[in-house]
Structures are given as structure tokens and as C-alpha cells.
Motif scaffolding. Structure first.
Motif, short mmCIF file in Angstrom:
data_model
loop_
_atom_site.label_atom_id
_atom_site.label_comp_id
_atom_site.label_asym_id
_atom_site.label_seq_id
_atom_site.Cartn_x
_atom_site.Cartn_y
_atom_site.Cartn_z
N THR A 334 0.83 -1.21 0.00
CA THR A 334 0.00 0.00 0.00
C THR A 334 0.86 1.26 0.00
O THR A 334 0.57 2.23 -0.71
CB THR A 334 -0.92 0.00 1.23
OG1 THR A 334 -1.72 -1.18 1.21
CG2 THR A 334 -1.83 1.22 1.23
N ARG A 335 1.94 1.26 0.79
CA ARG A 335 2.79 2.46 0.88
C ARG A 335 3.62 2.66 -0.38
O ARG A 335 3.93 3.79 -0.74
CB ARG A 335 3.70 2.36 2.10
CG ARG A 335 3.10 2.94 3.37
CD ARG A 335 1.88 2.19 3.80
NE ARG A 335 1.24 2.72 5.01
CZ ARG A 335 0.21 2.14 5.59
NH1 ARG A 335 -0.30 1.01 5.08
NH2 ARG A 335 -0.35 2.67 6.67
N MET A 336 4.01 1.58 -1.05
CA MET A 336 4.70 1.74 -2.34
C MET A 336 3.83 2.53 -3.30
O MET A 336 4.29 3.49 -3.95
CB MET A 336 5.04 0.38 -2.93
CG MET A 336 6.14 -0.39 -2.23
SD MET A 336 7.82 0.25 -2.50
CE MET A 336 8.09 -0.18 -4.22
N ALA A 337 2.56 2.15 -3.38
CA ALA A 337 1.64 2.84 -4.27
C ALA A 337 1.46 4.30 -3.84
O ALA A 337 1.41 5.20 -4.68
CB ALA A 337 0.29 2.12 -4.29
N ALA A 338 1.40 4.53 -2.53
CA ALA A 338 1.22 5.90 -2.03
C ALA A 338 2.39 6.79 -2.40
O ALA A 338 2.23 8.00 -2.59
CB ALA A 338 1.03 5.87 -0.51
N LEU A 339 3.58 6.21 -2.52
CA LEU A 339 4.77 6.97 -2.89
C LEU A 339 4.96 7.07 -4.40
O LEU A 339 5.94 7.65 -4.87
CB LEU A 339 6.01 6.33 -2.26
CG LEU A 339 6.16 6.51 -0.75
CD1 LEU A 339 7.33 5.69 -0.23
CD2 LEU A 339 6.36 7.99 -0.40
N GLY A 340 4.05 6.47 -5.16
CA GLY A 340 4.19 6.50 -6.61
C GLY A 340 5.23 5.54 -7.13
O GLY A 340 5.70 5.66 -8.27
N ALA A 341 5.62 4.56 -6.30
CA ALA A 341 6.60 3.55 -6.69
C ALA A 341 5.87 2.29 -7.15
O ALA A 341 4.71 2.07 -6.78
CB ALA A 341 7.53 3.24 -5.52
N PRO A 342 6.52 1.43 -7.93
CA PRO A 342 5.86 0.20 -8.40
C PRO A 342 5.48 -0.70 -7.23
O PRO A 342 6.37 -1.20 -6.53
CB PRO A 342 6.92 -0.46 -9.29
CG PRO A 342 7.86 0.63 -9.65
CD PRO A 342 7.87 1.58 -8.50
N PRO A 343 4.20 -0.93 -6.99
CA PRO A 343 3.81 -1.75 -5.84
C PRO A 343 4.18 -3.22 -5.98
O PRO A 343 4.14 -3.96 -4.99
CB PRO A 343 2.29 -1.57 -5.77
CG PRO A 343 1.89 -1.21 -7.16
CD PRO A 343 3.03 -0.42 -7.73
N LEU A 344 4.55 -3.65 -7.19
CA LEU A 344 4.91 -5.05 -7.40
C LEU A 344 6.40 -5.31 -7.17
O LEU A 344 6.89 -6.40 -7.46
CB LEU A 344 4.53 -5.48 -8.82
CG LEU A 344 3.04 -5.35 -9.19
CD1 LEU A 344 2.79 -5.91 -10.58
CD2 LEU A 344 2.15 -6.03 -8.17
N ALA A 345 7.11 -4.33 -6.63
CA ALA A 345 8.55 -4.50 -6.40
C ALA A 345 8.84 -5.66 -5.45
O ALA A 345 9.87 -6.33 -5.57
CB ALA A 345 9.15 -3.22 -5.84
N GLY A 346 7.93 -5.93 -4.52
CA GLY A 346 8.12 -7.06 -3.63
C GLY A 346 8.11 -8.38 -4.38
O GLY A 346 8.87 -9.31 -4.04
N PHE A 347 7.28 -8.47 -5.42
CA PHE A 347 7.23 -9.69 -6.23
C PHE A 347 8.50 -9.85 -7.07
O PHE A 347 9.02 -10.96 -7.22
CB PHE A 347 6.00 -9.67 -7.14
CG PHE A 347 4.69 -9.82 -6.41
CD1 PHE A 347 4.25 -11.06 -5.99
CD2 PHE A 347 3.90 -8.71 -6.15
CE1 PHE A 347 3.04 -11.21 -5.32
CE2 PHE A 347 2.70 -8.84 -5.49
CZ PHE A 347 2.26 -10.09 -5.07
#
Length: 447
Positions: A334-347
Motif C-alpha cells: 500500500t505504501r509503495m503505491a502511495a509513494l508512486g513507486a511500483p507496488p509489485l517490487a516485492g514480487f
């Protein structure tokens, strides 16, 4: 004539005496050093360079609901306290000597790489450990402060605020160490070999903060230490490679080994993934661009089983933290998306670790975590992208094939006393918790 020659002679003798005494600080004289330790130091430096900019990026969250900690726009190290040969290794690996040296910076750091710090506020000196203590106090005050450098410059440093949960790496002498705590998590150095991108580094930082936010209350019910100032923990928040922390880490590893002669992850490593690990290493060496597509289904299953066993083998406060890993995953997403970063980076980070069979860390998902985070991603329309990242394997299919492996059903981990009693050993609750009870002066100096 004699009176004129005497001052010149005295000056010459003083100069020669200075030359004979050798350099004031350690230099690399080319001697043989401990090569595994040297490699650990280089990996440690790479880890600090990786996460320091990511930590600064996380400050943009400005999350009013999370507990806070102060950070600095640079990371430091010192070889003070290490043995003579190991001090040479520090110079060779990272150009670090006994002085406090900058080894990683953010884009806005007022100090460049390699800066030697010799003054914090009004306190000056060349002992790196004393400077670390003063620097930690200045950081935690949360106000701008002045530092002095060996070149005579006076620089203003401004701490910045982030969500609680320091992201740090294991000391170079214990590269495999992992310890999870609501104040500070130590991650194994093998993560640097996966060459995380800046966005994947941000995931690591946000995940560690999320673990503190989502699992902190539960961890505190297990054991709560309130003393921070003057403890070894405070130094480790700035430089987990400081000698006293390295010695404590070594003792923690030894304690864990003596208490757990049959840790599940050791068995898994021998029985399940050696073949897959060799295959992955060969593919990395061969430089296959689409390595994710080449990894066999069996290797994926084996490594994810090993990740589940690793999670189940954690002890002390880390074991309590492991029950919140899924919630930390969702928090970071959720916080990745809030920062405008790719939220799938964990994957993508997970897949890199799969390819290399690096399972003994918190960032390679076991089947339960992968399925749970996939649901979060699918709810936002990312299910197809996740499947592509995973090399065409569906998260729910992997879970079904492996079988549900919740923490409680994993092979029983070692326990120092019992599940409810962490035991009397100093390191029975984990390294970070032990450092909260160790005074800074607890480690002997080495000459």
C-alpha cells in the motif's frame, strides 16, 4: 654556529621520529586478510549504499499514524575496536579506518562519500566508537546539528523523520544473521547479491517499517525494553558493523547453534534445494536474461518450502515478528503505491531470490505469504502482472501444490526454554533485544 645548528637538528630528529612511528591510522599495506570477512565488508557497504537512498524516499510518506524514528542522510562505519588485520580489511573493502567514515549517502547528503568525521556538535575526537555515540544522540534529538570533518570543514546536518523500524544489514562477520524487532531489523548480506533495484530497496525499507507497525504491539507483549541511550543498540542503529555489535552478533549465532543442533532450515538446505541452487547459480553465471522463465517448477516449490522452514525456525522476538509477515507485506504494498513507486517490487525481489535460491531472509515469500499478497495485488488489478513476474506460475496454484504451510505447522523450531519462556540466555530473545541491554562499553577493545 652550534647554536644555529641545534634547532635544525632537533626539528630533523622530530621529523624522523614521526616517520618511524608510522601512520596514525590504519592503511592497507597489502598483507593477507580474512577473505570471507573482506567479502562480508564489501557486501555490507553495498547494502548501506542500497538502502540509504531508499530510507530517504520513505520519509515522503509523512504517515501521521505510524510511530517515528530519526534518520540521517548518510551512513557511517569505523574500524575502531577491530583487530589489526581486520582493520586493514576495512580499509581495503571500504576505505574505512578508525575514524568515523561516511560509506553511503542520499542525494541530499551534505557530506560526500569518504568523509572523515571528527566532531559532533561541540565534542571532537578521532575514536570512531565515541563519535558514533555522540552522533546517535545528535540524530535522536531531531534538530539540525553541526559536524566537523578531518579537512577542517564545518557542516550542518539535518535529521529526517521516518516510520519506526530501522532497516539495517547483518555485521560482516555474521553475514547470514537475520533478526526482526519492532525497533530495528537486521537482514542477511546475501540480499545484496540479488542486486535489488532502487524500488526493490524501497520495498525492503517499507516492509521493515510495516513489520514494526503491524507486529510491534505483539512483539512488545513478549518482551519490552525501554532503555536505549547508552546501549549497544544505539550504536547499531547507525553502524551495525561496529565491532561491539559484530561481537554480539557472533555470540548470538553461537548461542543459536548450540541451542538448535537440528534447525529445520539446515535440513531443508541439504535435502531440498542444493540441486536447484546449483542450477540457479549456473544460470546467473550464464547471464540468462529471462532467468525467471527458466527456473523449474520444482525449484520454485523447493525454495518456497525452504522459506517456510526458515520462517518457522526463527526464535525469540523474531518468531513473534514472523506471525506479522503477511501484514507487513500488505503494509509495504500500500505504501509503495502511495509513494508512486511500483507496488509489485516485492514480487520482483521475491523472484530474484527464487532464481538464486536465497531463502534465509524475509523477502522470499513462502506459499502463504505469496498467496495473501497476490490477493491484495489482484484486488487492484495486478493479478496478470504478478503471474508474469513469477515466470508464469500462479500464486494460488503454487499454494495448492505446496499445501498450506502456516507458521504453526512448520517443523518445530528450536526453543531456548519453551514457547512462552524465552529462556535466561542473553541472546535468547534475539540480537537486537540483547543489544538493548548491553552497555556500549561491554565489548573489549582489540589492539
Amino acid at each position: 654556529m652550534t647554536r644555529l645548528l641545534l634547532p635544525a637538528l632537533l626539528a630533523l630528529l622530530t621529523l624522523l621520529a614521526g616517520c618511524a612511528s608510522g601512520p596514525r591510522f590504519t592503511v592497507d599495506d597489502g598483507r593477507p586478510v580474512n577473505e570471507p570477512l573482506l567479502g562480508g565488508m564489501r557486501a555490507y557497504g553495498a547494502g548501506e549504499r542500497l538502502i540509504r537512498p531508499a530510507i530517504a524516499r520513505s520519509a515522503a510518506l509523512q504517515d501521521r499514524d505510524c510511530d517515528k524514528q530519526w534518520e540521517l542522510p548518510f551512513a557511517v562505519a569505523t574500524s575502531a575496536g577491530w583487530g589489526e588485520n581486520d582493520r586493514v580489511a576495512w580499509v581495503r573493502a571500504l576505505q574505512v579506518d578508525e575514524r568515523l567514515t561516511v560509506i553511503a549517502i542520499t542525494q541530499d547528503s551534505p557530506l560526500p562519500m569518504g568523509t572523515r568525521i571528527n566532531r559532533i556538535g561541540g565534542q571532537a575526537g578521532d575514536d570512531g566508537e565515541h563519535l558514533l555515540e555522540w552522533l546517535a544522540d545528535a540524530r535522536d534529538a531531531g534538530r539540525p546539528f553541526h559536524v566537523g570533518t578531518a579537512t577542517g570543514k564545518d557542516v550542518l546536518v539535518t535529521p529526517f523523520e521516518v516510520c519506526r523500524g530501522y532497516t539495517r544489514f547483518a555485521p560482516p562477520n555474521t553475514p547470514q544473521l537475520q533478526d526482526y524487532h519492532w525497533l530495528l531489523s537486521l537482514h542477511p548480506l546475501e540480499l545484496t547479491q540479488a542486486e535489488p533495484t532502487p524500488d526493490e530497496a524501497l520495498w525492503m525499507v517499507l516492509w521493515t517499517q510495516g513489520l514494526s507497525e503491524e507486529g510491534g504491539a505483539r512483539m512488545k507483549t513478549y518482551h519490552y525494553a525501554i532503555k536505549i541511550a547508552g546501549t549497544l543498540y544505539n550504536l547499531a542503529t547507525l553502524a551495525s558493523g561496529v565491532k561491539a555489535a559484530a561481537m554480539a552478533a557472533d555470540a548470538a549465532i553461537s548461542a543459536a547453534k548450540s541451542a538448535a543442533a537440528n534447525v529445520a532450515s539446515d535440513i531443508i538446505r541439504q535435502q531440498l534445494i542444493e540441486q536447484g541452487k546449483a542450477l540457479a547459480a549456473q544460470r546467473v553465471r550464464d547471464g540468462l536474461v529471462e532467468a525467471a522463465q527458466q527456473v523449474s517448477r520444482q525449484q520454485v516449490l523447493n525454495v518456497m518450502q525452504a522459506a517456510a522452514a526458515n520462517r518457522g525456525s526463527l526464535g525469540g522476538i523474531s518468531r513473534i515478528a514472523a506471525t506479522a509477515f503477511e501484514r507487513a507485506d500488505a503494509w509495504a504494498f500500500t505504501r509503495m503505491a502511495a509513494l508512486g513507486a511500483p507496488p509489485l517490487a516485492g514480487f520482483t525481489l521475491h523472484q530474484k531470490l527464487i532464481e538464486r535460491s536465497f531463502y534465509a531472509n524475509a523477502f522470499l515469500f513462502d506459499a502463504d505469504r505469496l498467496a495473501a499478497l497476490n490477493k491484495v495485488a489482484a484486488a487492484r488489478g495486478f493479478e496478470a502482472e504478478v503471474t508474469a513476474i513469477l515466470g508464469g506460475f500462479r500464486a494460488d496454484a503454487l499454494l495448492a501444490e505446496i499445501g498450506a504451510m502456516p507458521l504453526a505447522s512448520a517443523r518445530a523450531s528450536f526453543s531456548f526454554e519453551s514457547a512462552d519462556d524465552p529462556g535466561a540466555g542473553r541472546f535468547s530473545r534475539g540480537l537486537v533485544d540483547a543489544m538493548l541491554e548491553l552497555p556500549i562499553e561491554s565489548a573489549p577493545k582489540q589492539k
